[in-house]
Motif scaffolding. Sequence first.
Motif, short mmCIF file in Angstrom:
data_model
loop_
_atom_site.label_atom_id
_atom_site.label_comp_id
_atom_site.label_asym_id
_atom_site.label_seq_id
_atom_site.Cartn_x
_atom_site.Cartn_y
_atom_site.Cartn_z
N ARG A 13 -41.07 -21.68 -32.06
CA ARG A 13 -42.38 -21.95 -31.43
C ARG A 13 -42.94 -20.65 -30.85
NH1 ARG A 13 -45.18 -20.96 -27.24
NH2 ARG A 13 -43.43 -21.46 -25.89
N ASP A 14 -42.34 -20.08 -29.80
CA ASP A 14 -42.89 -18.81 -29.28
C ASP A 14 -42.73 -17.73 -30.35
OD1 ASP A 14 -43.78 -16.72 -27.52
OD2 ASP A 14 -43.20 -17.97 -25.84
N HIS A 17 -45.59 -16.87 -32.82
CA HIS A 17 -46.64 -15.86 -32.54
C HIS A 17 -46.29 -14.54 -33.23
CE1 HIS A 17 -48.76 -18.09 -29.41
NE2 HIS A 17 -47.66 -18.28 -28.72
N GLY A 48 -47.35 -21.53 -32.49
CA GLY A 48 -47.10 -20.79 -31.24
C GLY A 48 -47.92 -21.32 -30.07
N ASP A 49 -49.11 -21.79 -30.34
CA ASP A 49 -49.97 -22.32 -29.28
C ASP A 49 -49.83 -23.82 -29.14
OD1 ASP A 49 -51.85 -19.93 -28.35
OD2 ASP A 49 -51.44 -19.72 -30.48
N LEU A 84 -44.19 -28.30 -28.34
CA LEU A 84 -45.03 -27.87 -27.21
C LEU A 84 -46.41 -28.49 -27.42
CD1 LEU A 84 -45.12 -25.76 -24.75
CD2 LEU A 84 -46.45 -24.36 -26.32
N LEU A 86 -50.30 -28.35 -25.62
CA LEU A 86 -51.27 -27.94 -24.60
C LEU A 86 -52.44 -28.90 -24.67
CD1 LEU A 86 -49.65 -25.21 -25.13
CD2 LEU A 86 -51.73 -24.04 -24.47
N MET A 137 -47.88 -22.46 -17.10
CA MET A 137 -48.02 -21.12 -17.71
C MET A 137 -48.64 -20.14 -16.71
SD MET A 137 -49.39 -22.13 -21.52
CE MET A 137 -50.90 -22.93 -21.02
N ALA A 165 -43.35 -20.59 -16.58
CA ALA A 165 -43.43 -19.53 -17.59
C ALA A 165 -44.04 -18.27 -16.99
CB ALA A 165 -44.27 -19.99 -18.77
N SER A 167 -45.71 -16.02 -18.51
CA SER A 167 -46.37 -15.87 -19.82
C SER A 167 -46.79 -14.44 -20.11
CB SER A 167 -47.62 -16.75 -19.88
OG SER A 167 -47.34 -18.03 -19.40
N HIS A 194 -39.05 -19.51 -18.26
CA HIS A 194 -39.40 -18.95 -19.59
C HIS A 194 -39.90 -17.52 -19.36
CE1 HIS A 194 -41.62 -19.31 -23.60
NE2 HIS A 194 -42.39 -18.43 -23.00
N HIS A 196 -40.94 -13.45 -20.61
CA HIS A 196 -41.37 -12.52 -21.67
C HIS A 196 -40.91 -11.13 -21.28
CE1 HIS A 196 -43.60 -14.84 -24.62
NE2 HIS A 196 -43.82 -15.70 -23.62
N TYR A 285 -51.68 -12.52 -20.92
CA TYR A 285 -51.00 -13.52 -21.74
C TYR A 285 -50.33 -12.88 -22.97
CZ TYR A 285 -51.19 -18.49 -23.14
OH TYR A 285 -50.92 -19.78 -23.43
#
Length: 335
Positions: A13-14, A17, A48-49, A84, A86, A137, A165, A167, A194, A196, A285
């Motif tokens: 999923r992530d 991206h 990803g989104d 996921l 949104l 997020m 997250a 993000s 989560h 990054h 982001y």
Amino acid sequence: MEQKIQIVDTTLRDGSHAVRHSFTEEQVSAIAAGLDRCNVPLIELSHGDGLGGSSYTYGFSKRNEFLLLKAAAKQIKNGKLTVLLLPGIGTIEDLKKAYDCGAKAVRVATHVTEADVSAQHIEAARRLGMMTVGFLMMTHMAEPQVIAEEAKKMESYGADYINLADSAGFLLPEDVAARVKAVKEAVSIPVGFHAHNNLNLAIANSLAAVEAGARYIDATLRGLGAGAGNTQIEVLAGVLKRKGIDTGLDFYGLMDLAERSVEPLMQRPQTVDNGSLMLGYAGVYSSFLLHVYDAAKKYDLDPRDIMIELGRRRMVGGQEDMILSEAYQLKQQAG
Ligand SMILES: CC[C@H](O)CC(=O)C(=O)O
Ligand SMILES: [Mn+2]
């Protein structure tokens, strides 16, 4: 072994991206099967989104995500296939379709101060009998007490745990600890985190979250993810093992899976390059990275200047279309 931490894998999923949403059924099958063999309890797969993300704004998926979900579901025997969602990008109809394809858990994600838009989606997921996570997020954009209030809303809608997250990959370990602690004190469900890696702090921040009481930690194979990527699952497995914290993960198995199934499909090295460093520094982001590179190319600009402007204007997910217009304005100003 002191504490059982649940690792949530979001490579599919992530990580989507980082490969411009180009996963195929074959890739998904191999990765999902491998993660399941390595005892990963939650395996997230979507655009990803999130569900419904395949679009001009966010980038089109090479393969339909419901076909990818079906392919993954066939491989997963022990873990939960997770999606996921949104609200505003994906719909409750998308969620029902994902459930019919085998998804057993959903993470409903909103901007950190907008938990109220998740109510209907969390309730719908609970009616389907899915494990349901409230996912906040861009948590660097709100103070711990504000985040705690938002988390309480998600708990009241029926979330099973709250995931925080970072993000933009902006937070420092002490910021992560403060956020996890504040939410833990405010709710009676578990808290997750989560990261990054834009400031090279994904592992350190994940550890800070664990030490502050988080029970779920997100990670990906080889760190595949938006920006400089996420917490690298095989590294996290090793680090937690060394700390004597039980994850139940197959450490060698994850290393082998990353090498055999993820490295060959990576389109760029998952490093902290100048662009992703600026995401973290400016608080932007992470999934904006490749969009910013495209805009910088189009207008012959330094991507770092675009990042600074996006951070200054506090752009959030869903404002991807503003990247081009910001770049256009910067170009005009430069003459
Ligand atoms: C577009 C959803 C977003 O990428 C969710 C996420 O992983 C994050 O906020 O970091
Ligand atoms: Mn992310």
